[in-house]
Write a protein that holds these residues in place. Structure first.
Motif, PDB file in Angstrom:
ATOM      1  N   VAL A 170       0.851  -1.190   0.000  1.00 39.26           N
ATOM      2  CA  VAL A 170       0.000   0.000   0.000  1.00 39.26           C
ATOM      3  C   VAL A 170       0.885   1.236   0.000  1.00 39.26           C
ATOM      4  N   LEU A 171       0.346   2.340  -0.512  1.00 41.04           N
ATOM      5  CA  LEU A 171       1.099   3.582  -0.524  1.00 41.04           C
ATOM      6  C   LEU A 171       0.153   4.767  -0.642  1.00 41.04           C
ATOM      7  N   THR A 172       0.661   5.954  -0.326  1.00 40.74           N
ATOM      8  CA  THR A 172      -0.004   7.200  -0.673  1.00 40.74           C
ATOM      9  C   THR A 172       0.855   7.870  -1.730  1.00 40.74           C
ATOM     10  N   ALA A 173       0.227   8.413  -2.749  1.00 39.42           N
ATOM     11  CA  ALA A 173       0.955   8.873  -3.926  1.00 39.42           C
ATOM     12  C   ALA A 173       1.057  10.388  -3.957  1.00 39.42           C
ATOM     13  N   SER A 174       2.262  10.885  -4.217  1.00 42.98           N
ATOM     14  CA  SER A 174       2.403  12.319  -4.447  1.00 42.98           C
ATOM     15  C   SER A 174       1.681  12.725  -5.722  1.00 42.98           C
ATOM     16  N   GLU A 175       1.701  11.840  -6.725  1.00 41.66           N
ATOM     17  CA  GLU A 175       0.981  12.050  -7.979  1.00 41.66           C
ATOM     18  C   GLU A 175       0.272  10.741  -8.326  1.00 41.66           C
ATOM     19  N   PRO A 176      -1.051  10.705  -8.302  1.00 40.03           N
ATOM     20  CA  PRO A 176      -1.770   9.434  -8.427  1.00 40.03           C
ATOM     21  C   PRO A 176      -1.595   8.728  -9.761  1.00 40.03           C
ATOM     22  N   GLU A 177      -1.147   9.423 -10.791  1.00 39.06           N
ATOM     23  CA  GLU A 177      -0.991   8.776 -12.092  1.00 39.06           C
ATOM     24  C   GLU A 177       0.209   7.839 -12.150  1.00 39.06           C
ATOM     25  N   ILE A 178       1.110   7.900 -11.183  1.00 38.74           N
ATOM     26  CA  ILE A 178       2.366   7.158 -11.275  1.00 38.74           C
ATOM     27  C   ILE A 178       2.191   5.663 -11.112  1.00 38.74           C
ATOM     28  N   TYR A 179       1.375   5.233 -10.142  1.00 39.06           N
ATOM     29  CA  TYR A 179       1.495   3.870  -9.642  1.00 39.06           C
ATOM     30  C   TYR A 179       0.531   2.859 -10.259  1.00 39.06           C
ATOM     31  N   GLY A 180      -0.399   3.315 -11.076  1.00 33.73           N
ATOM     32  CA  GLY A 180      -1.294   2.368 -11.734  1.00 33.73           C
ATOM     33  C   GLY A 180      -0.552   1.389 -12.616  1.00 33.73           C
ATOM     34  N   ARG A 181       0.518   1.820 -13.243  1.00 37.13           N
ATOM     35  CA  ARG A 181       1.252   0.912 -14.135  1.00 37.13           C
ATOM     36  C   ARG A 181       1.995  -0.168 -13.377  1.00 37.13           C
ATOM     37  N   PHE A 182       2.105  -0.015 -12.055  1.00 34.55           N
ATOM     38  CA  PHE A 182       2.713  -1.061 -11.237  1.00 34.55           C
ATOM     39  C   PHE A 182       1.655  -1.885 -10.498  1.00 34.55           C
ATOM     40  N   GLY A 183       0.379  -1.708 -10.869  1.00 36.82           N
ATOM     41  CA  GLY A 183      -0.682  -2.549 -10.336  1.00 36.82           C
ATOM     42  C   GLY A 183      -1.393  -2.019  -9.111  1.00 36.82           C
ATOM     43  N   TYR A 184      -1.136  -0.763  -8.732  1.00 38.84           N
ATOM     44  CA  TYR A 184      -1.822  -0.171  -7.586  1.00 38.84           C
ATOM     45  C   TYR A 184      -3.132   0.458  -8.030  1.00 38.84           C
ATOM     46  N   GLY A 185      -4.190   0.237  -7.252  1.00 44.75           N
ATOM     47  CA  GLY A 185      -5.471   0.880  -7.487  1.00 44.75           C
ATOM     48  C   GLY A 185      -5.846   1.731  -6.297  1.00 44.75           C
ATOM     49  N   GLY A 198      -7.295  -4.272  -6.554  1.00 42.09           N
ATOM     50  CA  GLY A 198      -6.744  -3.445  -5.474  1.00 42.09           C
ATOM     51  C   GLY A 198      -7.679  -2.324  -5.089  1.00 42.09           C
ATOM     52  N   ALA A 199      -8.297  -1.697  -6.091  1.00 41.43           N
ATOM     53  CA  ALA A 199      -9.232  -0.603  -5.807  1.00 41.43           C
ATOM     54  C   ALA A 199     -10.433  -1.102  -5.013  1.00 41.43           C
ATOM     55  N   ALA A 200     -10.942  -2.283  -5.362  1.00 43.42           N
ATOM     56  CA  ALA A 200     -12.160  -2.808  -4.732  1.00 43.42           C
ATOM     57  C   ALA A 200     -11.878  -3.555  -3.441  1.00 43.42           C
ATOM     58  N   TYR A 201     -10.619  -3.862  -3.160  1.00 47.12           N
ATOM     59  CA  TYR A 201     -10.281  -4.814  -2.111  1.00 47.12           C
ATOM     60  C   TYR A 201     -10.811  -4.428  -0.732  1.00 47.12           C
ATOM     61  N   LEU A 202     -10.711  -3.164  -0.360  1.00 44.13           N
ATOM     62  CA  LEU A 202     -11.113  -2.734   0.985  1.00 44.13           C
ATOM     63  C   LEU A 202     -12.597  -2.398   1.088  1.00 44.13           C
ATOM     64  N   GLY A 203     -13.322  -2.479  -0.016  1.00 42.42           N
ATOM     65  CA  GLY A 203     -14.774  -2.316   0.033  1.00 42.42           C
ATOM     66  C   GLY A 203     -15.284  -0.919  -0.190  1.00 42.42           C
ATOM     67  N   GLY A 204     -14.398   0.020  -0.522  1.00 41.73           N
ATOM     68  CA  GLY A 204     -14.848   1.395  -0.693  1.00 41.73           C
ATOM     69  C   GLY A 204     -15.077   1.802  -2.132  1.00 41.73           C
ATOM     70  N   VAL A 205     -14.557   1.041  -3.077  1.00 39.37           N
ATOM     71  CA  VAL A 205     -14.726   1.312  -4.507  1.00 39.37           C
ATOM     72  C   VAL A 205     -15.521   0.160  -5.101  1.00 39.37           C
ATOM     73  N   GLY A 206     -16.630   0.486  -5.745  1.00 41.31           N
ATOM     74  CA  GLY A 206     -17.530  -0.544  -6.229  1.00 41.31           C
ATOM     75  C   GLY A 206     -17.084  -1.141  -7.553  1.00 41.31           C
ATOM     76  N   LEU A 207     -17.175  -2.468  -7.661  1.00 42.22           N
ATOM     77  CA  LEU A 207     -16.852  -3.130  -8.922  1.00 42.22           C
ATOM     78  C   LEU A 207     -17.815  -2.716 -10.027  1.00 42.22           C
TER      79      LEU A 207
END
Length: 409
Positions: free
Chosen positions: A114-129, A364-373
């Motif tokens: 898990v991480l917090t991003a300084s710029e959210p566009e960076i980490y999607g290409r590494f599989g973070y949602g 990853g986006a849906a994993y914690l239950g806050g983003v709907g599939l």
């Protein structure tokens, strides 16, 4: 140069951290802030890319345990301190560090990063949602009120020095961790982070203040905040900035919010990081004058897909075959059968026909239950291959409370 990262050595830290500071603008942190991060740094989990004696890339990880739906606290690598020198951009430095880091996380048996991003566009290409969002607000306290809670009788509010109740507040925070996905159990040393208060970062506001709520002598809530005195032609216009708040009963929660809204000589309450379902929104007299905002917070990466999906529970029974794409961690790619409910789950590889197709980023986006599939599917990010599979899976992945990361790292 080589882009091969190496593990940090004890005498590397000063140069390594200076590289990070320069990448974020070059303003040196306050000595007490720098000292805390040096103490918390896990050197064996910290990577640097070097060109001779010069450090040109940094990345680290903290060994966290994070709450997931169902209340379990799951090992998670807290990715942090990531930077690339401006002179060495677009040379594969970041990719090499992300590659090494995720391989190490997998070897350690941690199912999540898990991480917090300084710029959210960076980490999607590494599989973070993006798995959690945080709520902010600028509340006009001259116009917004909150009623006295019905059970306020017996509650006592009092000012106290933050350090004097540090242990009691940490114990209360620990009680709250299991109640909300995304919260992190604070290991030794991390209790100092909420009290970190460099004078240069107050911008004219007071030192950190703390008010506690007690019932029968027992701590049931606290709020830590700054107060910035300001005046204009109309009179006092001070700004209160909430740093953090926790309470274990509704009356204490409401009474603390009422206190913050009613502080003398102030007209604005600034809120920066609260859960998106925070209850004060339903208690105030006029939510329109609260100027509510949201922004991304915790980015989630499934490193061991099967273990991660088995670590949480599901709000409704689910039995679905997922076809998962994962270019950066190919060991996750392929078809997985997830079977679970509120008691537990299994997730195993299968040759059965796929029923939903998505990438590890969407999981990853849906994993914690806050983003709907279903929302992701509406954007073309999830494909339903069996009629009804999307509704069933989306319902199962949901959470009764919004996931939330209470502080950065």
């Amino acid at each position: 140069m080589t882009t091969e990262p190496r593990v940090l050595r004890p005498d590397d830290w000063t140069v390594w951290y200076a590289t990070l500071e320069r990448a974020f603008g070059g303003v040196a942190e306050a000595p007490e802030e720098r000292a805390l991060w040096q103490e918390l740094t896990e050197e064996e989990r910290s990577l640097g890319v070097w060109e001779g004696d010069a450090c040109v890339g940094t990345a680290g990880a903290f060994s966290f345990r994070m709450t997931v739906p169902g209340g379990a606290q799951v090992p998670a690598a807290g990715v942090t301190m990531v930077s690339v020198a401006a002179t060495h951009r677009r040379r594969g430095v970041l990719t090499s560090m992300m590659r090494r880091q995720l391989d190490d996380v997998r070897a350690l048996g941690e199912p999540l990063a898990v991480l917090t991003a300084s710029e959210p566009e960076i980490y999607g290409r590494f599989g973070y949602g993006i798995g959690t969002y945080q709520l902010g607000a600028t509340i006009d306290t001259s116009r917004v009120t909150l009623p006295v809670p019905a059970d306020a009788a017996g509650l006592r509010l009092r000012f106290v020095a933050p350090v004097d109740v540090q242990d009691a507040c940490e114990a209360l925070y620990a009680r709250r961790v299991a109640e909300r996905p995304g919260m992190i159990a604070r290991a030794p040393g991390w209790a100092r982070l909420p009290l970190l208060d460099p004078e240069g970062e107050r911008h004219g506001a007071s030192p950190l203040q703390c008010v506690v709520a007690e019932r029968d002598g027992e701590l049931v809530g606290y709020a830590r905040f700054h107060n910035k005195p300001e005046w204009n032609a109309s009179g006092p216009a001070g700004v209160v900035t909430l740093r953090d708040m926790e309470a274990v009963e509704p009356a204490a929660y409401a009474q603390l919010w009422r206190f913050l809204l009613d502080i003398d000589l102030t007209s604005t309450l600034q809120v920066r990081n609260r859960p998106v379902d925070d209850a004060w929104q339903y208690l105030v007299s006029d939510v329109r004058r609260c100027l509510v905002t949201t922004r991304d917070s915790l980015h989630v990466r499934l490193v061991d897909l099967g273990a991660a999906l088995e670590a949480r529970t599901y709000r409704a029974p689910v039995d679905v075959v997922l076809d998962v794409a994962d270019d950066f961690c190919p060991w996750n790619a392929g078809r997985w059968r997830l079977t679970g409910d509120a008691k537990g789950a299994t997730c195993r590889r299968t040759e059965e026909p796929a029923e939903l197709r998505l990438s590890v980023r969407e999981l990853g986006a849906a994993y914690l239950g806050g983003v709907g599939l279903k929302a992701l599917a509406a954007g073309g990010r999830v494909e339903e291959l069996r009629l009804g599979a999307l509704d069933e899976t989306a319902t199962a992945f949901g959470s009764d409370v919004a996931p939330w990361l209470p502080h950065g790292f």
